[in-house]
Motif scaffolding. Sequence first.
Motif, short mmCIF file in Angstrom:
data_model
loop_
_atom_site.label_atom_id
_atom_site.label_comp_id
_atom_site.label_asym_id
_atom_site.label_seq_id
_atom_site.Cartn_x
_atom_site.Cartn_y
_atom_site.Cartn_z
N THR A 20 -5.46 -3.84 8.03
CA THR A 20 -6.24 -2.90 7.25
C THR A 20 -6.56 -3.44 5.88
N THR A 21 -5.56 -4.03 5.25
CA THR A 21 -5.77 -4.59 3.92
C THR A 21 -6.76 -5.74 3.97
N LEU A 58 4.59 9.58 4.58
CA LEU A 58 3.82 8.34 4.68
C LEU A 58 4.47 7.44 5.73
N THR A 74 0.98 3.97 -3.05
CA THR A 74 0.60 5.35 -2.77
C THR A 74 1.74 6.31 -3.09
N PRO A 80 1.68 1.60 8.18
CA PRO A 80 0.41 2.29 8.40
C PRO A 80 -0.47 1.55 9.38
N ASP A 104 -4.45 1.27 11.04
CA ASP A 104 -5.83 1.60 10.76
C ASP A 104 -6.44 2.30 11.98
N GLY A 127 0.81 -1.21 0.00
CA GLY A 127 0.00 0.00 0.00
C GLY A 127 0.84 1.26 0.00
N VAL A 128 1.93 1.28 0.78
CA VAL A 128 2.81 2.44 0.83
C VAL A 128 3.54 2.61 -0.50
N ALA A 169 -0.90 -2.68 8.95
CA ALA A 169 -1.31 -2.49 7.57
C ALA A 169 -1.92 -3.75 7.01
N LEU A 205 -3.53 6.14 4.47
CA LEU A 205 -2.48 5.45 5.21
C LEU A 205 -2.14 6.13 6.53
#
Length: 444
Positions: A440-441, A425, A340, A429, A431, A336-337, A437, A405
């Motif tokens: 979250t995913t 960032l 992004t 990350p 949530d 994700g990072v 993270a 994030l």
Amino acid sequence: MSEPSESPLPDAREPRGGRPALRGLAREMVTLEWDPLPRMSRPRWLAWLPHVAVGYAAVASCAFTVSQLEDHYEVTGGLVVAMALLTGGSTVLGLFRPLAGWWLGLVTAAMVAWTIYGNVGQGQSWPWTPAGAFTFAPLILLVALRKPPRVTIGVVGISILYSGLAETAFRPPGSQTVLPGIALLFGFVGVLGYALRATRLARGKLVEQQVLPAEERARRTLLEERSRIARELHDVVAHHMSVISIQAQVAPHLVENPSEELKENLAGIRENALEALTELRRVLGVLRSEQPDDPSALQHPQPTLAELDGLVDNVRGAGLHVTTEIAGVRRPLTPGVELTAYRIVQEALSNCLRHAPGSRVEVGIAYGPRDLHLCVANTAPTRPAPPSPGAGHGLLGMRERAGMLGGELAAGPLPSGGYEVTAVLPMDPQDLTGGSASETTRDS
């Protein structure tokens, strides 16, 4: 300033015709509510021009009243000063309470007519002095600028009716009639005020109609960007779930004589992974079906910062001078990072191409112990930028990605005439519930 709501027309089936409407008009005529004169919207440096003009008219009314009473009708003393102050005060009052100012002006006009009644000579005007009608006309204009048309018609009608009744019943011998001129002047002022009010209301509606589509475009762009982010993250999650499923299937073969409990747990992991993968593909299919012709909806590996050199080369090929600088220990980040960060740099470079042709761009990436720092800055453009066909909400999408994030993004002009986009960032990350993270995913 909000306009007073206008009463609906009376229903044709009401037994007494227009009496309800007349009663409503009468109530509006005696409603002395606070209704200040609005400022001019354009140009802004003349915003208070109407108020200055009304103030000047009030001072002029005082001077004209004194001059008329003393020079033409030979009225002197403190009564002249009182009439002058009432005439000017009614104009000032009309700035804030238009109907109250008009009623005070009408009463003052009647008092002036009574004061000069015994001094009217041959050919002189009455009940209005030669300048009295012109000092009273701004009061009708102030009403017409802020009140509905039916109230303006009532104000003009009563003003003319007063003149007609006064001339018919009390006209001094030898005085000159002014009724035709009064009717023409007051009618013209009423129509002028109505036209200016209608223009102001139409301009306000136009501004409102322009603002609403802009807000709707921003909202639509935000939803499209969120849908795009969701599609990309689902691609990443689907890849990891596939890997989990395969690892769970292969794991029993990597252990000598695995127990039945181990086989059962691994089979459960694989079954749950396959079920989650099926649900992800179903949701992803819905997202992609909303924009089937969108090239970004095609399934392909999502970009990472490892592909930054290729992105920069493409931008250089488009004619932009770009330099890159990477600080810190370069290491792989969570998907994700990576995605992004790549998208933020990509959008910032696209903005440089569109809005700063011929500028020099510096791309900086710093790997910190806990955060990833991004900076894309460009110098002032060397030639005018062509019209952009885009929606103009690229920064909105970048902020949405950074905020997703738990990061931050800032953008703004530089003193040298350029522009800078910076983002921070988090490497890991979290949530809203404090999970990692990966959690979250998984929840997405």
